[in-house]
Scaffold this motif. Structure first.
Motif, PDB file in Angstrom:
ATOM      1  N   GLY A   1      16.842 -18.988   0.976  1.00 33.10           N
ATOM      2  CA  GLY A   1      16.593 -17.564   0.761  1.00 33.10           C
ATOM      3  C   GLY A   1      15.353 -17.051   1.456  1.00 33.10           C
TER       4      GLY A   1
ATOM      5  N   GLN B   1      12.907 -16.731   4.893  1.00 32.64           N
ATOM      6  CA  GLN B   1      12.938 -16.809   6.363  1.00 32.64           C
ATOM      7  C   GLN B   1      11.558 -17.036   6.971  1.00 32.64           C
ATOM      8  N   HIS B   2      10.509 -17.060   6.147  1.00 33.36           N
ATOM      9  CA  HIS B   2       9.153 -17.203   6.692  1.00 33.36           C
ATOM     10  C   HIS B   2       8.939 -18.621   7.225  1.00 33.36           C
ATOM     11  N   ASP B   3       8.462 -18.715   8.470  1.00 38.15           N
ATOM     12  CA  ASP B   3       8.281 -20.083   8.988  1.00 38.15           C
ATOM     13  C   ASP B   3       6.978 -20.300   9.766  1.00 38.15           C
ATOM     14  N   ILE B   4       6.126 -19.304   9.840  1.00 43.67           N
ATOM     15  CA  ILE B   4       4.905 -19.465  10.654  1.00 43.67           C
ATOM     16  C   ILE B   4       4.001 -20.548  10.051  1.00 43.67           C
ATOM     17  N   GLY B   5       3.756 -20.456   8.745  1.00 47.78           N
ATOM     18  CA  GLY B   5       2.911 -21.456   8.076  1.00 47.78           C
ATOM     19  C   GLY B   5       3.549 -22.830   8.081  1.00 47.78           C
TER      20      GLY B   5
ATOM     21  N   SER C   1       8.262 -25.369   1.891  1.00 44.28           N
ATOM     22  CA  SER C   1       7.428 -24.174   2.009  1.00 44.28           C
ATOM     23  C   SER C   1       8.166 -22.970   1.426  1.00 44.28           C
TER      24      SER C   1
ATOM     25  N   LEU D   1       7.330 -18.543   0.808  1.00 40.55           N
ATOM     26  CA  LEU D   1       6.369 -17.430   0.961  1.00 40.55           C
ATOM     27  C   LEU D   1       6.661 -16.272   0.014  1.00 40.55           C
ATOM     28  N   LEU D   2       7.774 -16.360  -0.694  1.00 39.97           N
ATOM     29  CA  LEU D   2       8.143 -15.255  -1.579  1.00 39.97           C
ATOM     30  C   LEU D   2       8.139 -15.735  -3.023  1.00 39.97           C
ATOM     31  N   THR D   3       7.654 -14.881  -3.918  1.00 38.83           N
ATOM     32  CA  THR D   3       7.692 -15.274  -5.330  1.00 38.83           C
ATOM     33  C   THR D   3       9.149 -15.451  -5.775  1.00 38.83           C
TER      34      THR D   3
ATOM     35  N   GLY E   1       2.618 -22.828   0.603  1.00 37.51           N
ATOM     36  CA  GLY E   1       3.020 -21.463   0.944  1.00 37.51           C
ATOM     37  C   GLY E   1       2.149 -20.498   0.180  1.00 37.51           C
ATOM     38  N   ALA E   2       1.974 -19.284   0.698  1.00 42.23           N
ATOM     39  CA  ALA E   2       0.986 -18.351   0.134  1.00 42.23           C
ATOM     40  C   ALA E   2       1.048 -18.153  -1.397  1.00 42.23           C
TER      41      ALA E   2
ATOM     42  N   ALA F   1      -0.646 -28.236  -1.150  1.00 43.09           N
ATOM     43  CA  ALA F   1      -1.746 -28.012  -0.203  1.00 43.09           C
ATOM     44  C   ALA F   1      -1.821 -26.530   0.125  1.00 43.09           C
TER      45      ALA F   1
ATOM     46  N   ALA G   1      -2.636 -25.965   6.219  1.00 43.76           N
ATOM     47  CA  ALA G   1      -2.052 -27.038   7.027  1.00 43.76           C
ATOM     48  C   ALA G   1      -2.949 -28.278   7.088  1.00 43.76           C
TER      49      ALA G   1
HETATM   50 CO1  B1M Z   1       7.193 -11.281   4.761  1.00 47.53          CO
HETATM   51  N1  B1M Z   1       6.396 -11.120   2.979  1.00 47.53           N
HETATM   52  N2  B1M Z   1       8.867 -10.565   4.033  1.00 47.53           N
HETATM   53  N3  B1M Z   1       7.819 -11.334   6.586  1.00 47.53           N
HETATM   54  N4  B1M Z   1       5.452 -11.605   5.266  1.00 47.53           N
HETATM   55  C1  B1M Z   1       5.038 -11.630   2.831  1.00 47.53           C
HETATM   56  C2  B1M Z   1       5.003 -13.111   2.419  1.00 47.53           C
HETATM   57  C3  B1M Z   1       4.397 -10.670   1.751  1.00 47.53           C
HETATM   58  C4  B1M Z   1       3.255 -11.271   0.934  1.00 47.53           C
HETATM   59  C5  B1M Z   1       3.994  -9.354   2.422  1.00 47.53           C
HETATM   60  C6  B1M Z   1       3.510  -8.315   1.422  1.00 47.53           C
HETATM   61  O1  B1M Z   1       4.287  -7.668   0.797  1.00 47.53           O
HETATM   62  N5  B1M Z   1       2.222  -8.165   1.271  1.00 47.53           N
HETATM   63  C7  B1M Z   1       5.686 -10.379   0.891  1.00 47.53           C
HETATM   64  C8  B1M Z   1       5.948 -11.321  -0.260  1.00 47.53           C
HETATM   65  C9  B1M Z   1       5.637 -10.710  -1.612  1.00 47.53           C
HETATM   66  C10 B1M Z   1       5.916 -11.674  -2.686  1.00 47.53           C
HETATM   67  O2  B1M Z   1       6.879 -12.356  -2.744  1.00 47.53           O
HETATM   68  N6  B1M Z   1       4.983 -11.722  -3.607  1.00 47.53           N
HETATM   69  C11 B1M Z   1       6.763 -10.426   1.955  1.00 47.53           C
HETATM   70  C12 B1M Z   1       8.026  -9.819   1.830  1.00 47.53           C
HETATM   71  C13 B1M Z   1       8.259  -8.991   0.582  1.00 47.53           C
HETATM   72  C14 B1M Z   1       9.030  -9.936   2.813  1.00 47.53           C
HETATM   73  C15 B1M Z   1      10.439  -9.335   2.791  1.00 47.53           C
HETATM   74  C16 B1M Z   1      11.179  -9.409   1.447  1.00 47.53           C
HETATM   75  C17 B1M Z   1      10.294  -7.884   3.278  1.00 47.53           C
HETATM   76  C18 B1M Z   1      11.575  -7.075   3.252  1.00 47.53           C
HETATM   77  O3  B1M Z   1      12.474  -7.346   4.005  1.00 47.53           O
HETATM   78  N7  B1M Z   1      11.598  -6.141   2.330  1.00 47.53           N
HETATM   79  C19 B1M Z   1      11.166 -10.141   3.884  1.00 47.53           C
HETATM   80  C20 B1M Z   1      11.842 -11.382   3.317  1.00 47.53           C
HETATM   81  C21 B1M Z   1      12.703 -12.067   4.330  1.00 47.53           C
HETATM   82  C22 B1M Z   1      13.136 -13.410   3.807  1.00 47.53           C
HETATM   83  O4  B1M Z   1      12.402 -14.370   3.925  1.00 47.53           O
HETATM   84  N8  B1M Z   1      14.298 -13.483   3.196  1.00 47.53           N
HETATM   85  C23 B1M Z   1      10.012 -10.529   4.765  1.00 47.53           C
HETATM   86  C24 B1M Z   1      10.131 -10.756   6.123  1.00 47.53           C
HETATM   87  C25 B1M Z   1       9.098 -11.082   6.960  1.00 47.53           C
HETATM   88  C26 B1M Z   1       9.210 -11.185   8.472  1.00 47.53           C
HETATM   89  C27 B1M Z   1      10.564 -11.744   8.955  1.00 47.53           C
HETATM   90  C28 B1M Z   1       9.039  -9.792   9.047  1.00 47.53           C
HETATM   91  C29 B1M Z   1       7.951 -12.036   8.849  1.00 47.53           C
HETATM   92  C30 B1M Z   1       8.244 -13.544   8.888  1.00 47.53           C
HETATM   93  C31 B1M Z   1       8.302 -14.081  10.303  1.00 47.53           C
HETATM   94  C32 B1M Z   1       8.348 -15.573  10.319  1.00 47.53           C
HETATM   95  O5  B1M Z   1       7.814 -16.274   9.477  1.00 47.53           O
HETATM   96  N9  B1M Z   1       9.026 -16.069  11.328  1.00 47.53           N
HETATM   97  C33 B1M Z   1       7.054 -11.791   7.646  1.00 47.53           C
HETATM   98  C34 B1M Z   1       5.655 -12.021   7.637  1.00 47.53           C
HETATM   99  C35 B1M Z   1       5.037 -12.399   8.972  1.00 47.53           C
HETATM  100  C36 B1M Z   1       4.876 -11.900   6.464  1.00 47.53           C
HETATM  101  C37 B1M Z   1       3.343 -11.978   6.315  1.00 47.53           C
HETATM  102  C38 B1M Z   1       2.807 -10.667   6.891  1.00 47.53           C
HETATM  103  C39 B1M Z   1       2.637 -13.130   6.985  1.00 47.53           C
HETATM  104  C40 B1M Z   1       3.151 -14.511   6.592  1.00 47.53           C
HETATM  105  C41 B1M Z   1       2.546 -15.534   7.530  1.00 47.53           C
HETATM  106  O6  B1M Z   1       3.184 -15.967   8.471  1.00 47.53           O
HETATM  107  N10 B1M Z   1       1.269 -15.848   7.297  1.00 47.53           N
HETATM  108  C42 B1M Z   1       3.166 -12.081   4.746  1.00 47.53           C
HETATM  109  C43 B1M Z   1       1.916 -11.412   4.237  1.00 47.53           C
HETATM  110  C44 B1M Z   1       0.777 -12.413   4.084  1.00 47.53           C
HETATM  111  O7  B1M Z   1       0.967 -13.573   3.824  1.00 47.53           O
HETATM  112  N11 B1M Z   1      -0.390 -11.889   4.235  1.00 47.53           N
HETATM  113  C45 B1M Z   1       4.490 -11.667   4.255  1.00 47.53           C
HETATM  114  C46 B1M Z   1       0.513 -16.768   8.182  1.00 47.53           C
HETATM  115  C47 B1M Z   1       0.813 -18.229   7.802  1.00 47.53           C
HETATM  116  C48 B1M Z   1       0.045 -19.165   8.737  1.00 47.53           C
HETATM  117  O8  B1M Z   1       0.357 -18.428   6.481  1.00 47.53           O
HETATM  118  O9  B1M Z   1       2.692 -18.838   5.629  1.00 47.53           O
HETATM  119  O10 B1M Z   1       0.723 -18.680   4.026  1.00 47.53           O
HETATM  120  P1  B1M Z   1       1.255 -19.070   5.331  1.00 47.53           P
HETATM  121  O11 B1M Z   1       1.049 -20.619   5.546  1.00 47.53           O
HETATM  122  C49 B1M Z   1      -0.181 -21.270   5.290  1.00 47.53           C
HETATM  123  C50 B1M Z   1      -0.323 -21.794   3.865  1.00 47.53           C
HETATM  124  O12 B1M Z   1       0.386 -21.042   2.909  1.00 47.53           O
HETATM  125  C51 B1M Z   1       0.119 -23.216   3.971  1.00 47.53           C
HETATM  126  O13 B1M Z   1      -0.318 -23.599   5.255  1.00 47.53           O
HETATM  127  C52 B1M Z   1      -0.159 -22.509   6.145  1.00 47.53           C
HETATM  128  C53 B1M Z   1      -1.267 -22.588   7.161  1.00 47.53           C
HETATM  129  O14 B1M Z   1      -2.526 -22.637   6.593  1.00 47.53           O
HETATM  130  N12 B1M Z   1       1.518 -23.591   3.847  1.00 47.53           N
HETATM  131  C54 B1M Z   1       1.847 -24.838   3.434  1.00 47.53           C
HETATM  132  C55 B1M Z   1       2.649 -22.937   4.155  1.00 47.53           C
HETATM  133  N13 B1M Z   1       3.705 -23.713   3.961  1.00 47.53           N
HETATM  134  C56 B1M Z   1       3.240 -24.903   3.526  1.00 47.53           C
HETATM  135  C57 B1M Z   1       3.914 -26.086   3.186  1.00 47.53           C
HETATM  136  C58 B1M Z   1       3.154 -27.171   2.761  1.00 47.53           C
HETATM  137  C59 B1M Z   1       1.773 -27.074   2.653  1.00 47.53           C
HETATM  138  C60 B1M Z   1       1.085 -25.932   3.009  1.00 47.53           C
HETATM  139  O15 B1M Z   1       3.691 -28.328   2.413  1.00 47.53           O
HETATM  140  C61 B1M Z   1       5.029 -28.574   2.750  1.00 47.53           C
END
Ligand code: B1M
Length: 208
Positions: free
Chosen positions: A98, A100-104, A146, A148-150, A176-177, A193, A196
């Motif tokens: 469910g 699609q987030h994959d950057i982290g 990983s 990223l969504l609650t 994940g966040a 963790a 990364a």
């Molecule tokens: Co999305 N998104 N997004 N999004 N997006 C968030 C996560 C959100 C917080 C934005 C917001 O509203 N402020 C929010 C979630 C709210 C919540 O659930 N509480 C959100 C939402 C709501 C959505 C959609 C539902 C929006 C919509 O369509 N209405 C939708 C969902 C799609 C889906 O997944 N089904 C959606 C879509 C998208 C994009 C496609 C546009 C894009 C994703 C592109 C991609 O990943 N290829 C996107 C993005 C880019 C984000 C934000 C802006 C950035 C996420 C990111 O890449 N961060 C994000 C807002 C935010 O986080 N500030 C947001 C950078 C990355 C390096 O950090 O992923 O946290 P992170 O990874 C870190 C750590 O968490 C950890 O290490 C990494 C590096 O330090 N980590 C791990 C991660 N995975 C790990 C696994 C491990 C250990 C550590 O062990 C296995």
């Protein structure tokens, strides 16, 4: 003679071309692939991991470094296989069903590779059944999940339950966040963790 310190430096700077060039030169000079990996790529990524943990650098620098490492790894990987170098451990990683987030997740996967792990990346939207099927098929030591969504976090617990139900003795690492240590404890994951660099440290401790 190819300079492995300069290779580590190219990784740290995120200089993809220089990293590939030195790796190519080192291989043609018959420097062992393991030495190139340890003294060049892993050494560089270790510096990146530490600087990232200390907030001295941020995501873009880590991504550049990881991309340089990937470019060098593409040249090194076939030679490592030929030389029969054992990976530190085998990790299966993916973003939950469910989601699609994959950057982290990609960052974690790249850093794990940089630390010498074999990483099998299942991509995004990975069902519990696919995690189980691949964990069995690839005989992994660690499964990394990983989210990223609650709204997709509960799929982590479902994945964990599926792995347990299948009788697999793998360690599960989550991140994940929105994920926390408290959540990891609640669902019975082996580790959490926040970034990364810490994911790599944890994976190393798990396989040690
Ligand atoms: Co999305 N998104 N997004 N999004 N997006 C968030 C996560 C959100 C917080 C934005 C917001 O509203 N402020 C929010 C979630 C709210 C919540 O659930 N509480 C959100 C939402 C709501 C959505 C959609 C539902 C929006 C919509 O369509 N209405 C939708 C969902 C799609 C889906 O997944 N089904 C959606 C879509 C998208 C994009 C496609 C546009 C894009 C994703 C592109 C991609 O990943 N290829 C996107 C993005 C880019 C984000 C934000 C802006 C950035 C996420 C990111 O890449 N961060 C994000 C807002 C935010 O986080 N500030 C947001 C950078 C990355 C390096 O950090 O992923 O946290 P992170 O990874 C870190 C750590 O968490 C950890 O290490 C990494 C590096 O330090 N980590 C791990 C991660 N995975 C790990 C696994 C491990 C250990 C550590 O062990 C296995």
């Amino acid at each position: 003679m190819a300079d492995l310190k300069a290779l580590a430096e190219a990784i740290i700077k995120g200089d993809q071309n220089t990293a590939a060039q030195i790796t190519r030169a080192a291989l043609s000079e018959r420097i062992s692939p393991k030495r190139i990996l340890d003294e060049g790529l892993v050494a560089g990524m270790e510096v990146i991991g530490k600087r990232f943990s200390r907030n001295e650098i941020f995501i873009p620098e880590v991504l550049f470094a990881a991309r340089s490492m990937k470019a060098a790894m593409a040249l090194l990987e076939p030679e490592l296989l030929k030389a029969g170098v054992e990976p530190v451990g085998r990790v299966l990683i993916g973003t939950v069903k469910g989601d699609q987030h994959d950057i982290g997740k990609n960052l974690v996967a790249m850093m794990l590779k940089g630390a010498g792990f074999e990483v099998i990346d299942l991509g995004t939207d990975v069902s519990p059944d696919r995690f189980v099927e691949q964990a069995k098929a690839k005989q992994v030591h660690v499964v990394g999940i990983s989210a990223l969504l609650t709204t997709t976090m509960p799929a982590m617990e479902r994945t964990l339950m599926a792995l347990k139900a299948a009788g697999l003795s793998v360690k599960v690492l989550i991140g994940g966040a929105p994920v926390t240590q408290a959540y990891a404890d609640k669902i019975g994951a082996d580790g959490f963790a926040p970034n990364a660099a810490e994911a790599v440290d944890l994976a190393k401790r798990i396989v040690a």
